[in-house]
Enzyme design. Structure first.
Site, PDB file in Angstrom:
ATOM      1  N   ILE A 126      -7.948   0.039   0.277  1.00 37.54           N
ATOM      2  CA  ILE A 126      -6.935  -0.982   0.451  1.00 37.54           C
ATOM      3  C   ILE A 126      -5.439  -0.433   0.503  1.00 37.54           C
ATOM      4  O   ILE A 126      -4.617  -1.206   1.352  1.00 37.54           O
ATOM      5  CB  ILE A 126      -6.978  -1.722  -1.012  1.00 37.54           C
ATOM      6  CG1 ILE A 126      -6.285  -2.987  -1.091  1.00 37.54           C
ATOM      7  CG2 ILE A 126      -6.382  -0.953  -2.139  1.00 37.54           C
ATOM      8  CD1 ILE A 126      -7.107  -4.261  -1.535  1.00 37.54           C
TER       9      ILE A 126
ATOM     10  N   GLY B  90      -8.063   4.147 -10.865  1.00 34.97           N
ATOM     11  CA  GLY B  90      -9.001   3.308  -9.980  1.00 34.97           C
ATOM     12  C   GLY B  90      -7.628   3.016  -8.842  1.00 34.97           C
ATOM     13  O   GLY B  90      -6.994   3.950  -8.388  1.00 34.97           O
ATOM     14  N   VAL B  91      -7.902   1.635  -8.377  1.00 38.73           N
ATOM     15  CA  VAL B  91      -7.196   1.091  -7.218  1.00 38.73           C
ATOM     16  C   VAL B  91      -5.598   1.007  -7.474  1.00 38.73           C
ATOM     17  O   VAL B  91      -5.134   1.223  -6.750  1.00 38.73           O
ATOM     18  CB  VAL B  91      -7.922  -0.219  -6.735  1.00 38.73           C
ATOM     19  CG1 VAL B  91      -7.762  -1.182  -7.628  1.00 38.73           C
ATOM     20  CG2 VAL B  91      -7.408  -0.504  -5.320  1.00 38.73           C
ATOM     21  N   ASP B  92      -5.461   0.779  -9.058  1.00 33.29           N
ATOM     22  CA  ASP B  92      -4.101   0.626  -9.308  1.00 33.29           C
ATOM     23  C   ASP B  92      -3.470   1.997  -8.940  1.00 33.29           C
ATOM     24  O   ASP B  92      -2.276   2.000  -8.446  1.00 33.29           O
ATOM     25  CB  ASP B  92      -4.140   0.351 -10.722  1.00 33.29           C
ATOM     26  CG  ASP B  92      -2.943  -0.241 -11.355  1.00 33.29           C
ATOM     27  OD1 ASP B  92      -1.850  -0.528 -10.721  1.00 33.29           O
ATOM     28  OD2 ASP B  92      -2.713  -0.320 -12.504  1.00 33.29           O
TER      29      ASP B  92
ATOM     30  N   SER C  64     -11.828  -5.986 -11.152  1.00 28.57           N
ATOM     31  CA  SER C  64     -12.783  -5.762 -12.442  1.00 28.57           C
ATOM     32  C   SER C  64     -14.096  -5.122 -12.455  1.00 28.57           C
ATOM     33  O   SER C  64     -14.632  -4.941 -13.495  1.00 28.57           O
ATOM     34  CB  SER C  64     -12.798  -7.202 -13.082  1.00 28.57           C
ATOM     35  OG  SER C  64     -11.793  -7.860 -13.696  1.00 28.57           O
TER      36      SER C  64
HETATM   37  P1  ADP Z   1     -10.625  -2.687 -12.755  1.00 29.14           P
HETATM   38  O1  ADP Z   1     -10.083  -2.064 -13.763  1.00 29.14           O
HETATM   39  O2  ADP Z   1     -10.371  -4.135 -12.238  1.00 29.14           O
HETATM   40  O3  ADP Z   1     -12.251  -2.693 -12.919  1.00 29.14           O
HETATM   41  P2  ADP Z   1     -10.664  -0.172 -10.778  1.00 29.14           P
HETATM   42  O4  ADP Z   1      -9.562  -0.034  -9.980  1.00 29.14           O
HETATM   43  O5  ADP Z   1     -11.259   0.539 -11.938  1.00 29.14           O
HETATM   44  O6  ADP Z   1     -10.376  -1.758 -11.436  1.00 29.14           O
HETATM   45  O7  ADP Z   1     -12.263  -0.705  -9.728  1.00 29.14           O
HETATM   46  C1  ADP Z   1     -11.906  -2.223  -9.126  1.00 29.14           C
HETATM   47  C2  ADP Z   1     -12.715  -1.665  -7.678  1.00 29.14           C
HETATM   48  O8  ADP Z   1     -11.878  -1.060  -6.678  1.00 29.14           O
HETATM   49  C3  ADP Z   1     -14.017  -0.699  -7.901  1.00 29.14           C
HETATM   50  O9  ADP Z   1     -14.982  -1.458  -7.460  1.00 29.14           O
HETATM   51  C4  ADP Z   1     -13.466   0.448  -7.246  1.00 29.14           C
HETATM   52  O10 ADP Z   1     -14.747   1.031  -6.628  1.00 29.14           O
HETATM   53  C5  ADP Z   1     -12.564  -0.059  -6.245  1.00 29.14           C
HETATM   54  N1  ADP Z   1     -11.523   0.849  -5.695  1.00 29.14           N
HETATM   55  C6  ADP Z   1     -11.092   1.992  -6.206  1.00 29.14           C
HETATM   56  N2  ADP Z   1     -10.172   2.715  -5.482  1.00 29.14           N
HETATM   57  C7  ADP Z   1      -9.979   1.801  -4.276  1.00 29.14           C
HETATM   58  C8  ADP Z   1      -9.356   1.825  -3.225  1.00 29.14           C
HETATM   59  N3  ADP Z   1      -8.355   2.783  -2.797  1.00 29.14           N
HETATM   60  N4  ADP Z   1      -9.412   0.851  -2.119  1.00 29.14           N
HETATM   61  C9  ADP Z   1     -10.324  -0.122  -2.424  1.00 29.14           C
HETATM   62  N5  ADP Z   1     -10.975  -0.224  -3.452  1.00 29.14           N
HETATM   63  C10 ADP Z   1     -11.030   0.626  -4.389  1.00 29.14           C
END
Ligand code: ADP
Length: 190
Positions: free
Chosen positions: A19, A40-42, A132
């Protein structure tokens, strides 16, 4: 093509990728209520955006417990060093089987609000991760149709948004979204 669906006012697209690399008007962050970064993505978004993003998040008003955004809601900031113009911080629900209906409702709502926030900023393109479905444990097979239906519904109305891109992080994730998009397109497919 199975990775794209045309709705009245815009297109839904699925891509495999990261992303943080998306050159769209707004990327959506799967944030937590404190908006203070996380895993994670955050974490990936904050690392790529640089310290300005966190500074901007921390300037948003917080309650006594440090919460800046309730579950199911969104906050918009600039995007620091990212190619996007805005980050829409979206707080999805933590999945709990006993309250699955509530989690489904909140997941739908957070997508609707993220799209409404993008439209309010005049964005033409928005990229979402699978909110999520990581640390918050929402089953991907249930989350995908909810996320896609919210996008389809948004694109039925007049909106500045012409492209809603779901950025999936692994091939199996993309497959789950593909199946859900196919189901959404109906028997004729689109
Ligand atoms: P949440 O706490 O909302 O579950 P996460 O970050 O743990 O958020 O995961 C949300 C989704 O984002 C997961 O399916 C993970 O595989 C995905 N994800 C993690 N890093 C990235 C990235 N850099 N780009 C896109 N998707 C990602």
């Amino acid at each position: 093509m199975s990775d794209s669906l045309q709705a009245k006012h815009g297109r839904i697209e699925l891509v495999l990728g990261n992303i943080v690399e998306q050159a769209v008007d707004a990327i959506v962050n799967a944030a937590n209520t404190k908006l203070a970064g996380g895993g994670g993505v955050d974490g990936a978004i904050h690392r790529a955006a640089g310290p300005k993003l966190l500074e901007e998040c921390l300037r948003l008003p917080a309650d006594e417990e440090g919460r800046r955004c309730p579950t199911g809601d969104v906050r918009v900031t600039g995007a620091g060093n990212l190619p996007a113009r805005y980050v829409i911080h979206a707080v999805g629900p933590v999945y709990n089987e006993r309250y699955a209906d509530k989690a489904r409702r909140q997941l739908r709502e957070v997508h609707e609000r993220a799209l409404a926030a993008a439209a309010a900023k005049g964005c033409r393109s928005v990229a979402f991760p699978a909110i999520s479905t990581g640390a918050y444990r929402f089953p991907l097979g249930e989350a995908a149709p909810i996320a896609l239906a919210a996008a389809q519904e948004h694109l039925r109305q007049a909106t500045s948004v012409q492209l809603v891109r779901f950025v999936l992080f692994s091939p199996p994730q993309l497959e789950v979204f593909r199946a859900a998009l196919k189901a959404l397109a109906g028997p004729e497919g689109v």
